[in-house]
Design a protein around this motif. Sequence first.
Motif, short mmCIF file in Angstrom:
data_model
loop_
_atom_site.label_atom_id
_atom_site.label_comp_id
_atom_site.label_asym_id
_atom_site.label_seq_id
_atom_site.Cartn_x
_atom_site.Cartn_y
_atom_site.Cartn_z
N UNK A 83 15.40 -5.67 4.15
CA UNK A 83 14.03 -6.10 3.87
C UNK A 83 13.10 -4.93 4.15
N UNK A 84 12.40 -4.50 3.12
CA UNK A 84 11.56 -3.30 3.25
C UNK A 84 10.09 -3.71 3.16
N UNK A 85 9.33 -3.33 4.16
CA UNK A 85 7.89 -3.59 4.17
C UNK A 85 7.12 -2.29 4.25
N UNK A 86 6.17 -2.12 3.35
CA UNK A 86 5.38 -0.89 3.28
C UNK A 86 3.90 -1.23 3.27
N UNK A 87 3.14 -0.59 4.14
CA UNK A 87 1.70 -0.83 4.26
C UNK A 87 0.98 0.48 3.92
N UNK A 88 -0.05 0.38 3.08
CA UNK A 88 -0.82 1.55 2.66
C UNK A 88 -2.26 1.42 3.15
N UNK A 89 -2.77 2.49 3.73
CA UNK A 89 -4.19 2.64 4.05
C UNK A 89 -4.69 3.81 3.21
N UNK A 90 -5.40 3.51 2.14
CA UNK A 90 -5.65 4.51 1.10
C UNK A 90 -7.12 4.91 1.06
N UNK A 91 -7.34 6.20 0.95
CA UNK A 91 -8.66 6.77 0.69
C UNK A 91 -8.56 7.44 -0.67
N UNK A 92 -9.12 6.81 -1.69
CA UNK A 92 -8.92 7.26 -3.07
C UNK A 92 -10.14 8.00 -3.59
N UNK A 93 -9.91 9.21 -4.07
CA UNK A 93 -10.93 9.98 -4.78
C UNK A 93 -10.47 10.16 -6.21
N UNK A 94 -11.20 9.63 -7.16
CA UNK A 94 -10.82 9.77 -8.56
C UNK A 94 -11.17 11.17 -9.05
N UNK A 95 -10.17 11.85 -9.64
CA UNK A 95 -10.36 13.17 -10.23
C UNK A 95 -9.72 13.17 -11.61
N UNK A 96 -9.79 14.30 -12.28
CA UNK A 96 -9.16 14.39 -13.59
C UNK A 96 -7.64 14.31 -13.49
N UNK A 97 -7.08 14.53 -12.29
CA UNK A 97 -5.63 14.47 -12.10
C UNK A 97 -5.19 13.14 -11.48
#
Length: 360
Positions: A83-97
């Motif tokens: 059983x695999x559990x993954x938690x993400x704390x994301x700081x997203x900056x939108x760029x051309x890539x």
Amino acid sequence: EMHYWDNLDRSHDEYTLQQLPRLALNIAKQKIGNTPFYYEFDSEFMHYWRREGTKGQRIDLYPRVSLPYKWGKYLNIEPSFGSRGTIYFTDNDETEYTESSYDDVNARGIVDCRFDITSNLQRIYDFKIGRLHGLKHTFRPEITYEFVPDIDQDDFPAYDKVDRIPRYNRITYGVSNFFIGKYWLNNGDYMYPEVGRLKIFQSYDFEESPEIFHAAGRKPFSDITLELDLDPCSYFSMSYDTALSPYDAEWAGHQLLVRMSSPRGDRVSIDYRQRPETEDQINLNGTVVLSKYLTFSSRQHYSFLKEEFFKQSYSATFSRQCWSANVTYTDEADTQTWTFMVNLTGIGSIGKDTLSKGGF
């Protein structure tokens, strides 16, 4: 651990993903109290950072429980559940890539099951050839069933392979052969290194997916893979990998690596790689010890597709106890380069290209 990558392409350096830091805790398989069950546990905390683009933290927890069982004298059966559990704390900056955007906090859960059936058959051969006084051959047939459901993971960042777990519903079968040598030592004792390994495997996929559809229709059988490793002595080793299609009997590629050396330090390596219509080349490396202080080396890279040497180099190295000097001539892509280097043992190297012709 901490990884910091310096991208030589400065136009993309601000998007280069760094691991600052990575923390991991892994527990090897061990018994659960007095029960017949075993557990193992892999965990990881990763802090991904870059100046621009998606970054953040990821916590990945992956416990697994198994029930090994020995049926009779030769058959080993082991079902397991993960059983695999993954938690993400994301700081997203939108760029051309990085055009996608992700939630600040998100979680993913994936379960999987596995069923292994193996057997070990062994035989010992007694003989004497020089220091080799015997050989043990282990023949191990294996059958493995794996199931991982198809989970939509497009809403999560894609830092590495952990973030995109593929769907599996397949059975893999084959045989492994292991060869252990019995080598006599001068003091009368013996050492028992692995001198050879041969594996042949194939998989069958139970589900229909774009990966197993071809122009001729569904092809659920994978290529038949063969892996051979030989290491009979200190001065010779060889590895060979290949794959054969079960539908058209065509080879998917070959990779051969041979290494040879002498007691005084001479070395030769042959690296041959072939993939249909894309790669067919051989790389030859050799070093000759001319004296206690002087060695000569050469590297030759030849493409059978282009019918030419696309890279050649020759170098001479003069070594003393605490320093060495090296001069190298390289011919690659119509560019000829002379390089001179001085190495101070334990400190580092100093040097540069002294002359380049025909390029940069």
